[in-house]
Motif scaffolding. Structure first.
Motif, PDB file in Angstrom:
ATOM      1  N   SER A 238      10.720  19.988 108.933  1.00  0.00           N
ATOM      2  CA  SER A 238      11.346  20.116 107.618  1.00  0.00           C
ATOM      3  C   SER A 238      12.069  21.437 107.463  1.00  0.00           C
ATOM      4  O   SER A 238      13.193  21.496 106.951  1.00  0.00           O
TER       5      SER A 238
ATOM      6  N   ALA B 173       6.731  12.537 111.775  1.00  0.00           N
ATOM      7  CA  ALA B 173       7.239  13.165 110.557  1.00  0.00           C
ATOM      8  C   ALA B 173       6.360  12.899 109.341  1.00  0.00           C
ATOM      9  O   ALA B 173       6.529  13.529 108.305  1.00  0.00           O
TER      10      ALA B 173
ATOM     11  N   HIS C   9      21.466   4.838 119.584  1.00  0.00           N
ATOM     12  CA  HIS C   9      22.023   4.385 118.307  1.00  0.00           C
ATOM     13  C   HIS C   9      22.898   5.484 117.697  1.00  0.00           C
ATOM     14  O   HIS C   9      24.001   5.240 117.206  1.00  0.00           O
TER      15      HIS C   9
ATOM     16  N   ARG D  33      28.995   8.002 114.606  1.00  0.00           N
ATOM     17  CA  ARG D  33      29.022   8.543 113.249  1.00  0.00           C
ATOM     18  C   ARG D  33      28.716  10.020 113.201  1.00  0.00           C
ATOM     19  O   ARG D  33      28.686  10.612 112.131  1.00  0.00           O
TER      20      ARG D  33
ATOM     21  N   LEU E  30      15.120  21.540 109.669  1.00  0.00           N
ATOM     22  CA  LEU E  30      16.151  20.698 109.065  1.00  0.00           C
ATOM     23  C   LEU E  30      16.846  21.425 107.922  1.00  0.00           C
ATOM     24  O   LEU E  30      18.057  21.345 107.742  1.00  0.00           O
ATOM     25  N   ARG E  31      16.043  22.146 107.143  1.00  0.00           N
ATOM     26  CA  ARG E  31      16.606  22.886 106.020  1.00  0.00           C
ATOM     27  C   ARG E  31      17.579  23.954 106.518  1.00  0.00           C
ATOM     28  O   ARG E  31      18.631  24.170 105.922  1.00  0.00           O
TER      29      ARG E  31
ATOM     30  N   ASP F 229      27.954  17.013 107.013  1.00  0.00           N
ATOM     31  CA  ASP F 229      26.786  16.297 106.519  1.00  0.00           C
ATOM     32  C   ASP F 229      25.803  16.102 107.669  1.00  0.00           C
ATOM     33  O   ASP F 229      26.126  16.380 108.820  1.00  0.00           O
ATOM     34  N   ILE F 230      24.625  15.608 107.313  1.00  0.00           N
ATOM     35  CA  ILE F 230      23.605  15.375 108.336  1.00  0.00           C
ATOM     36  C   ILE F 230      23.174  13.920 108.308  1.00  0.00           C
ATOM     37  O   ILE F 230      22.862  13.386 107.250  1.00  0.00           O
ATOM     38  N   LEU F 231      23.197  13.303 109.449  1.00  0.00           N
ATOM     39  CA  LEU F 231      22.724  11.930 109.531  1.00  0.00           C
ATOM     40  C   LEU F 231      21.347  11.929 110.178  1.00  0.00           C
ATOM     41  O   LEU F 231      21.192  12.340 111.331  1.00  0.00           O
ATOM     42  N   LEU F 232      20.367  11.479 109.397  1.00  0.00           N
ATOM     43  CA  LEU F 232      18.993  11.419 109.890  1.00  0.00           C
ATOM     44  C   LEU F 232      18.705  10.015 110.370  1.00  0.00           C
ATOM     45  O   LEU F 232      18.845   9.061 109.609  1.00  0.00           O
ATOM     46  N   SER F 233      18.288   9.902 111.592  1.00  0.00           N
ATOM     47  CA  SER F 233      17.946   8.581 112.076  1.00  0.00           C
ATOM     48  C   SER F 233      16.476   8.581 112.431  1.00  0.00           C
ATOM     49  O   SER F 233      16.013   9.441 113.166  1.00  0.00           O
ATOM     50  N   GLY F 234      15.770   7.632 111.919  1.00  0.00           N
ATOM     51  CA  GLY F 234      14.319   7.652 112.066  1.00  0.00           C
ATOM     52  C   GLY F 234      13.846   6.708 113.141  1.00  0.00           C
ATOM     53  O   GLY F 234      14.459   5.677 113.407  1.00  0.00           O
ATOM     54  N   GLN F 235      12.774   7.078 113.767  1.00  0.00           N
ATOM     55  CA  GLN F 235      12.164   6.205 114.758  1.00  0.00           C
ATOM     56  C   GLN F 235      10.896   5.605 114.183  1.00  0.00           C
ATOM     57  O   GLN F 235      10.233   6.201 113.350  1.00  0.00           O
TER      58      GLN F 235
END
Lengths: 342, 342
Positions: free
Chosen positions: B80, B71, B114, B120, B83-84, B96-102
């Motif tokens: 991006s 990313a 996770h 969640r 995602l938009r 809502d959106i939960l972004l989980s990063g690696q």
DNA sequence: TTGTAAGCGTTATCAA
DNA sequence: TTGATAACGCTTACAA
């Protein structure tokens, strides 16, 4: 279906409390017991329910961001890159990001209340400030940690944690560059006046002119109806009609500058040799434009990273070294500047 | 500090239950009581604790997305925009959106566990598939609703909800266009082989050649080391050295194509007139390149919107009309195609 | 129409 | 070293 502490407790014969402590790495658990529990949890595929954990601990390990209503538009690049920066550092601290979207601008404060009141985030990143930003006023009252990309009102001291590119300086650098290239009549097409950075950039324009003893003429300045190419195109048409004597035009953003270039092309005026053009932001397109666009680069990704770092420190009461940062932007000269005149 | 149902109960003298029901709009509450409670809640600034609500209701009204480790790179544009699109529709459904990063690619499955285990999110959007994607296998087992941007392995039927651009068709359209323009020796520089769409695009290349009775020469095809301009530049150099007879080169992505153009420029070969160039994706830069880049446009934003709509329907057991969509891409001819030869 | 009580899955306090 | 018990803030049977 999902495994809970209770399931492990049943399977192993220990109490939920002991399971929790063994998994939590507490010292007051027999080593044998711990091994057994760890092993069982592993093979049962246990994963903690983070909702329950958050409810209990009042910590969400999550950063909240409200996506702007404009997120569907061309400007959204800025937001995307900032978000990427925030996400980059967040991931490395094992924080997640909660994106809450607004339907339209009127909706914005509702979304902030939703984010703050919902208790699912430990802090918030605010982007794209406006003068006297109500979101900032609200967040101050709320007590929830937050950091801001941009300032809101220098007169009132901006007494909150922020990181901002020095927009005033950036535009002044650009004007100075054009003056240095021999221009005396420099037009400016600003983004809509509602944004805080618009005023800062305008200030830089005036400061630089004054500093070099040039006259500031308000009629050389226009606002684009929107922060995109179409807005720049339209405003440039008006500006060129009113002031054919301009030898340089600055777009308050790169997209606006691209619109300016389009307007010039249409009139058969060579960008650079005829009228010099400058932009602001250094979006990827800038270097591919024909001719490539002179602009001011601001490190948006870096700013995102710093914002996240700052916010996480604040959340953890670590009081970051700096809580108010002004980032110096960089002048990138390309061919849209044309040749130096004299 | 935050107001809870209990606080309102104390203030009004009613029980927490009644408060909850009044606020929840249940019919079995005295209208007077309801008014009083609503009013009190309002003036106390009550906002429901969504963590507690989620724990109880097992509904998070949140969509999960894992941000790719890449990313931070140039390719992230795709993500991006997707995602938009997801966010656009999500907001309109109050999700809502939960972004989980690696942290890195090896980390990826951990992040999915996770996200799934954390409870969640009510569903997950998967992007950028690879052949036999382990994330999809995992999500299938998990039972959590999910939708995928891209397919994973046609041989196994891809029995999960997805939306994908028809990459095979897109590249075939591009090849056909070049053949139509009189080219017989068309090189191809693909993105890394790990991505699913790489294989689909390669297939389109072969299909189109065969269909037009042209020979498929494996040595005309190379993989860029990375999905960016540098990767395209490097691979183009090798390809041009090995096959000076090529009259057209296709980049498997626009960024790769830009690298190809760079390599041609450096060798003094005119893009278009000398060697025609095509790309894939139609990123914003494509139309600003010199010359503007012929490419295949895929509606990434729209795909994001459709993915979110599909996922939310699945979450709500509404069984969407279509759960497997192949989007037809569009050929955009620009000057990098050069003139039609004969 | 309203209230009591249980429970979502976790952690923390306090005894044993 | 371990276990009952309570609590986080909410929703929902079930009673009253």
């Amino acid at each position: 279906m999902p495994i809970t502490l209770k399931d492990i407790a049943q399977k192993t014969g220990y109490s939920v409390t002991t399971i929790s402590r063994a998994l939590g790495g507490y010292s007051d658990v027999n080593e044998q017991t711990r091994q057994h529990i760890l092993h069982t949890a592993e093979q049962m595929g246990y994963h903690p329910n983070l909702v329950a954990r958050t409810l209990k601990s009042q910590r969400a390990h999550t950063i909240g961001i409200v996506t702007p209503a404009t997120a569907a538009s061309a400007d959204s690049d800025f937001f995307s890159v900032l978000l990427r920066g925030v996400g980059y550092v967040a991931a490395r601290h094992h924080y997640d990001i909660l994106l809450s979207g607004q339907m339209d601008e009127a909706d914005e404060m509702r979304v902030y209340r939703h984010l703050v009141g919902g208790k699912r985030v430990d802090g918030i990143v605010v982007a794209r400030t406006i003068p006297d930003d109500p979101r900032i006023a609200y967040l101050k009252k709320s007590g929830l940690p937050f950091v801001v990309s941009g300032r809101s009102d220098a007169a009132q001291g901006d007494d909150f944690p922020y990181i901002d590119a020095d927009n005033r300086l950036g535009l002044a650098m650009l004007v100075t560059h054009f003056i240095d290239y021999g221009h005396q009549h420099i037009g400016l097409i600003l983004p809509p006046a509602k944004y805080m950075f618009t005023h800062q950039r305008e200030e830089g324009y005036r400061d630089a002119l004054r500093e070099h003893g040039l006259n500031y003429s308000p009629s050389y300045v226009r606002h684009a109806s929107a922060m995109d190419q179409a807005g720049g195109y339209e405003a440039a048409g008006e500006l060129l009609a009113a002031h054919p004597n301009l030898t340089a035009i600055i777009g308050g953003t790169d997209l606006i500058a691209l619109g300016v270039m389009q307007a010039l092309n249409e009139r058969g005026i060579a960008v650079g040799a005829g009228v010099a053009v400058g932009g602001f932001d250094d979006i990827p397109v800038a270097q591919y434009a024909t001719p490539p666009l002179t602009t001011i680069r601001q490190p948006v990704f870096e700013i995102g990273k710093m914002l996240a770092g700052m916010l996480i420190k604040i959340i953890n009461d670590e009081s970051p070294a700096e809580t108010q940062l002004l980032i110096q932007p960089e002048l990138v000269v390309r061919n849209s500047s044309g040749e130096k005149r004299k």
